[in-house]
Design a protein around this motif. Structure first.
Motif, short mmCIF file in Angstrom:
data_model
loop_
_atom_site.label_atom_id
_atom_site.label_comp_id
_atom_site.label_asym_id
_atom_site.label_seq_id
_atom_site.Cartn_x
_atom_site.Cartn_y
_atom_site.Cartn_z
N PHE A 27 0.84 -1.19 0.00
CA PHE A 27 0.00 0.00 0.00
C PHE A 27 0.88 1.25 0.00
CE2 PHE A 27 1.02 -0.53 4.31
CZ PHE A 27 0.53 0.48 5.12
N ASN A 28 0.26 2.38 -0.23
CA ASN A 28 1.02 3.64 -0.31
C ASN A 28 0.35 4.73 0.53
OD1 ASN A 28 -1.02 3.44 -2.40
ND2 ASN A 28 -0.15 5.22 -3.43
N PRO A 29 0.68 4.77 1.82
CA PRO A 29 0.12 5.81 2.70
C PRO A 29 0.59 7.18 2.27
CG PRO A 29 1.92 4.67 3.80
CD PRO A 29 1.66 3.92 2.53
N ILE A 30 -0.12 8.21 2.71
CA ILE A 30 0.16 9.58 2.27
C ILE A 30 0.37 10.50 3.47
CG2 ILE A 30 -2.32 10.14 2.10
CD1 ILE A 30 -1.60 11.89 -0.37
N HIS A 31 1.27 11.45 3.30
CA HIS A 31 1.53 12.45 4.35
C HIS A 31 0.37 13.44 4.39
CE1 HIS A 31 3.50 15.69 6.57
NE2 HIS A 31 4.49 14.85 6.86
N GLY A 32 0.06 13.94 5.57
CA GLY A 32 -1.03 14.90 5.73
C GLY A 32 -0.83 16.17 4.93
N GLU A 33 0.41 16.61 4.77
CA GLU A 33 0.67 17.83 4.01
C GLU A 33 0.33 17.65 2.53
OE1 GLU A 33 4.40 20.93 3.28
OE2 GLU A 33 4.43 19.58 5.01
N ASP A 34 0.66 16.47 1.99
CA ASP A 34 0.31 16.18 0.59
C ASP A 34 -1.20 16.02 0.43
OD1 ASP A 34 2.92 16.23 -0.40
OD2 ASP A 34 3.25 14.10 -0.05
N LEU A 35 -1.82 15.35 1.40
CA LEU A 35 -3.27 15.13 1.32
C LEU A 35 -4.04 16.45 1.44
CD1 LEU A 35 -5.56 13.13 1.03
CD2 LEU A 35 -5.44 12.69 3.49
N ALA A 36 -3.51 17.39 2.18
CA ALA A 36 -4.15 18.71 2.28
C ALA A 36 -4.25 19.38 0.91
CB ALA A 36 -3.37 19.60 3.25
N ILE A 37 -3.21 19.21 0.09
CA ILE A 37 -3.24 19.77 -1.27
C ILE A 37 -4.36 19.13 -2.08
CG2 ILE A 37 -1.94 19.98 -3.43
CD1 ILE A 37 0.63 20.00 -1.68
N VAL A 38 -4.52 17.82 -1.93
CA VAL A 38 -5.59 17.12 -2.63
C VAL A 38 -6.95 17.68 -2.23
CG1 VAL A 38 -6.72 14.87 -2.99
CG2 VAL A 38 -4.23 15.00 -2.85
N CYS A 39 -7.12 17.93 -0.94
CA CYS A 39 -8.40 18.46 -0.43
C CYS A 39 -8.69 19.84 -0.99
CB CYS A 39 -8.38 18.48 1.09
SG CYS A 39 -8.37 16.84 1.86
N LEU A 40 -7.67 20.69 -1.10
CA LEU A 40 -7.89 22.03 -1.66
C LEU A 40 -8.16 21.95 -3.16
CD1 LEU A 40 -7.04 23.06 1.11
CD2 LEU A 40 -5.63 24.77 -0.03
N GLN A 41 -7.49 21.05 -3.85
CA GLN A 41 -7.75 20.88 -5.28
C GLN A 41 -9.18 20.39 -5.52
OE1 GLN A 41 -4.60 18.25 -6.55
NE2 GLN A 41 -3.18 19.93 -6.97
N ALA A 42 -9.73 19.65 -4.55
CA ALA A 42 -11.09 19.12 -4.69
C ALA A 42 -12.14 20.22 -4.69
CB ALA A 42 -11.38 18.12 -3.57
N ILE A 43 -11.80 21.40 -4.20
CA ILE A 43 -12.77 22.50 -4.17
C ILE A 43 -13.29 22.80 -5.58
CG2 ILE A 43 -13.07 24.97 -3.69
CD1 ILE A 43 -10.91 24.60 -1.45
N ALA A 44 -12.39 22.79 -6.55
CA ALA A 44 -12.77 23.10 -7.93
C ALA A 44 -12.90 21.85 -8.81
CB ALA A 44 -11.74 24.05 -8.55
#
Length: 287
Positions: A180-197
């Motif tokens: 599996f490939n876990p993700i760092h919270g800092e990288d995941l935060a970027i994904v969450c902001l990108q999800a806005i649009a």
């Protein structure tokens, strides 16, 4: 990342592991934002002209009245791994998010972004996922635009490997080749902001490196300069532990354990994203 000042973001769960990174990203990228906190002191350093800290408790709907006024998008990382303070998974992962959803609908919020976990629908029989996916069902039926973020585990969850490594041995169930490939919270935060649009209703995401449990165990031992000692236990012992805990303890005890033991039995490989490496995360914690 494209920044838009026409958005006002409400973040729930801002004092948690992932929520903390999202809050910092909202400030860094100059979004208009409201950050919900039970203890506002924890977020005071993030307060800006564009960022408002709001005292509220998502489990108490009366504290949320009007909180979504002027908000275009809600991001919720609200959820618990361990049940404490008398709160259950249904109280937090489901009902607290329903409280937010109700306020969002009243205020005419356009979109709600919710962070669940990978393969949540497949694992509805697990106590944690039962509550999360019940909320996902409600969100899909709400009439709001939505995005479900499904991360493939957090780096913070990998601290258990370091805890074992400090004692000199890593214990794994089965052959240890599950990937599996876990993700760092800092990288995941970027994904969450990108999800806005983003028009996507579901985003499955993991970190940049696909690793086996054996490799993660080795990384943890190497970070602490320990000899490589990995003990492989028969997989039937994992299944027996889950059965025994479910039979003889409450969900408060077995909930998080069955979650980790069940997900670590299979491969979970998500689309790769980010730049943060687990090996560096371990080295940082080990120093």
């Amino acid at each position: 990342m494209k920044i838009t000042n026409t958005q006002t973001i409400l973040l729930a769960g801002a004092t948690g592991y992932l929520g903390g990174y999202i809050a910092k990203a909202l400030v860094e990228h100059q979004y208009n934002a409201k950050l919900i906190a039970r203890s506002v002191q924890k977020l005071q350093t993030l307060e800006r002209k564009t960022v408002k800290i709001v005292k509220a408790e998502v489990t108490q709907p009366e504290t949320l009245k009007g909180i979504c006024e002027g908000v275009t998008t809600v991001i919720s990382t609200v959820g618990i791994t361990r049940q404490k303070e008398g709160l259950t998974y249904m109280d937090v992962d489901y009902q607290a998010n329903i409280n937010l959803l109700n306020e969002a609908k009243k205020a005419g919020v356009k979109k709600l972004i919710y962070v669940s976990a990978i393969n949540g629908n497949k694992y509805r029989h697990l106590k944690i996922f039962e509550a999360k996916e019940k909320f996902v069902d409600a969100l899909k039926a709400s009439g709001l635009d939505y995005t479900i973020i499904r991360p493939n585990g957090f780096f913070s969850d990998m601290k258990d490997f370091l805890d074992m490594a400090r004692k000199g041995k890593i214990y794994l169930f089965g052959h240890g080749e599950q990937k599996f490939n876990p993700i760092h919270g800092e990288d995941l935060a970027i994904v969450c902001l990108q999800a806005i649009a983003s028009p996507s209703t579901e985003i499955i995401v993991g970190g940049p490196d696909v690793l086996t449990l054996n490799e993660i165990g080795e990384m943890a031992l190497e970070a602490l300069d320990k000899p490589i000692k990995i003990i492989h236990l028969p997989d039937w012992t994992r299944r027996f532990i889950i059965w025994a805990l479910r039979t003889f303890t409450s969900s408060k005890t077995y909930g998080p354990i069955e979650f980790f033991l069940t997900l670590m039995a299979d491969d979970h490989i998500a689309p790769r994203f980010g730049t943060k490496r687990l090996s560096q995360f371990f080295k940082t914690l080990a120093t």
